[in-house]
Design a protein around this motif. Structure first.
Motif, PDB file in Angstrom:
ATOM      1  N   VAL A 120      38.922 -43.177  94.475  1.00  0.00           N
ATOM      2  CA  VAL A 120      38.269 -41.604  93.656  1.00  0.00           C
ATOM      3  C   VAL A 120      39.080 -41.834  92.430  1.00  0.00           C
ATOM      4  CG1 VAL A 120      39.579 -39.636  94.674  1.00  0.00           C
ATOM      5  CG2 VAL A 120      39.261 -40.959  96.147  1.00  0.00           C
ATOM      6  N   THR A 149      34.414 -39.576 101.189  1.00  0.00           N
ATOM      7  CA  THR A 149      35.222 -40.374 101.698  1.00  0.00           C
ATOM      8  C   THR A 149      35.439 -40.975 103.108  1.00  0.00           C
ATOM      9  OG1 THR A 149      37.187 -38.810 101.546  1.00  0.00           O
ATOM     10  CG2 THR A 149      36.360 -40.925  99.765  1.00  0.00           C
ATOM     11  N   ASP A 150      35.894 -41.422 104.339  1.00  0.00           N
ATOM     12  CA  ASP A 150      36.193 -41.750 105.893  1.00  0.00           C
ATOM     13  C   ASP A 150      36.964 -39.477 105.638  1.00  0.00           C
ATOM     14  OD1 ASP A 150      34.767 -42.920 106.210  1.00  0.00           O
ATOM     15  OD2 ASP A 150      35.799 -44.943 106.903  1.00  0.00           O
ATOM     16  N   ARG A 197      38.563 -47.058 101.875  1.00  0.00           N
ATOM     17  CA  ARG A 197      37.482 -48.144 100.597  1.00  0.00           C
ATOM     18  C   ARG A 197      35.754 -47.644 101.286  1.00  0.00           C
ATOM     19  NH1 ARG A 197      38.562 -52.864  96.877  1.00  0.00           N
ATOM     20  NH2 ARG A 197      40.322 -51.438  96.066  1.00  0.00           N
ATOM     21  N   LEU A 257      32.882 -45.775 101.425  1.00  0.00           N
ATOM     22  CA  LEU A 257      32.293 -44.400 100.981  1.00  0.00           C
ATOM     23  C   LEU A 257      30.780 -43.780 102.443  1.00  0.00           C
ATOM     24  CD1 LEU A 257      32.390 -44.371  97.280  1.00  0.00           C
ATOM     25  CD2 LEU A 257      33.952 -42.977  99.120  1.00  0.00           C
ATOM     26  N   PRO A 274      42.062 -42.024 100.910  1.00  0.00           N
ATOM     27  CA  PRO A 274      41.151 -42.800 100.305  1.00  0.00           C
ATOM     28  C   PRO A 274      42.027 -43.504  99.175  1.00  0.00           C
ATOM     29  CG  PRO A 274      41.248 -40.404  99.314  1.00  0.00           C
ATOM     30  CD  PRO A 274      41.742 -41.068 100.362  1.00  0.00           C
TER      31      PRO A 274
END
Length: 243
Positions: A127, A116-117, A93, A95, A122
């Protein structure tokens, strides 16, 4: 997603005003983007973001690009990041909002983005078309960007080049063209198309979460990319001048 624009000389104070506006816009998009964390100086601990222009200006000034000897090189711009979680560890979660801007160099591109990571799947809740569309418009309008593209990372494997360089707008989920270029684009009938009040053009392949393995999503993305050919044919950054 990545917003980009050409040479533009801006001070840390000017960029701080844009950054604060971006944070406010993102916070209004969805509760998942309501809280942000950043660092107010190089190598300092991550702390809750505060919309104080003096503090944000200081933070951006501390993020000045440095040369090989570690000396400040403001001609090459300023870098700043913020996150939706306080922990450094990766999260489905989390960003990251990022800015590298303020350079008047004709050989560099100013940019702002949201991602996102890395190497982390994600959370589907983050998304969504609502969140990504809102974030695309926030990036575009807060930074007066030439264009913005939002895409899943696996879609980049289908990107191609023109004249040996990457296209400004390649295959994407959501593509945005600034008002000063939008008149050159004829959107495909298959796309979701929104003409913004200021003349900006937003096109999306789907109002669902984009899935690269879905041929229907990719097909519309290809039609949008083809429609952007006049924009992609411009010099990069497209048609921008130092200001």
């Amino acid at each position: 997603m990545s917003a980009f624009w050409g040479p533009r000389l801006e001070t840390p104070e000017e960029l701080a005003g844009r950054w604060i506006e971006l944070m406010e816009r993102l916070q209004a998009v969805d509760p998942l983007l309501a809280h942000w964390y950043d660092s107010d100086s190089r190598n300092a601990p991550i702390v809750p973001y505060v919309a104080d222009k003096v503090r944000v200006t200081k933070m951006i000034a501390a993020g000045v690009v440095r040369d090989d000897e570690g000396k400040p090189d403001p001609f090459h711009g300023y870098h700043v990041t913020a996150y939706t979680t306080a922990a450094w560890r990766r999260s489905p979660r989390r960003l990251c909002a990022e800015l590298l801007a303020g350079t008047p160099s004709p050989y560099l591109t100013n940019s702002a983005g949201l991602s996102t990571d890395f190497d982390t799947v994600p959370d589907p809740a983050i998304v969504t078309y609502k969140i990504f569309k809102g974030a695309v418009l926030a990036l575009a309008e807060c930074f007066d960007a030439a264009g913005v593209r939002a895409y899943p990372s696996d879609l980049s494997g289908f990107w191609t080049k023109i004249g040996g360089r990457r296209k400004a707008i390649d295959l994407a989920w959501i593509s945005y063209i600034a008002p000063r270029f939008a008149a050159q684009i004829t959107p495909p009938s298959s796309a979701i198309v929104e003409h913004q009040p200021d003349g900006g053009l937003l096109m999306a392949a789907t109002d669902k979460t984009f899935v690269t393995s879905n041929p229907a999503h990719v097909a519309v993305s290809r039609e949008i990319e083809a429609a952007c050919a006049p924009f992609n044919a411009l010099s990069f950054p497209p048609g921008e001048k130092a200001g």
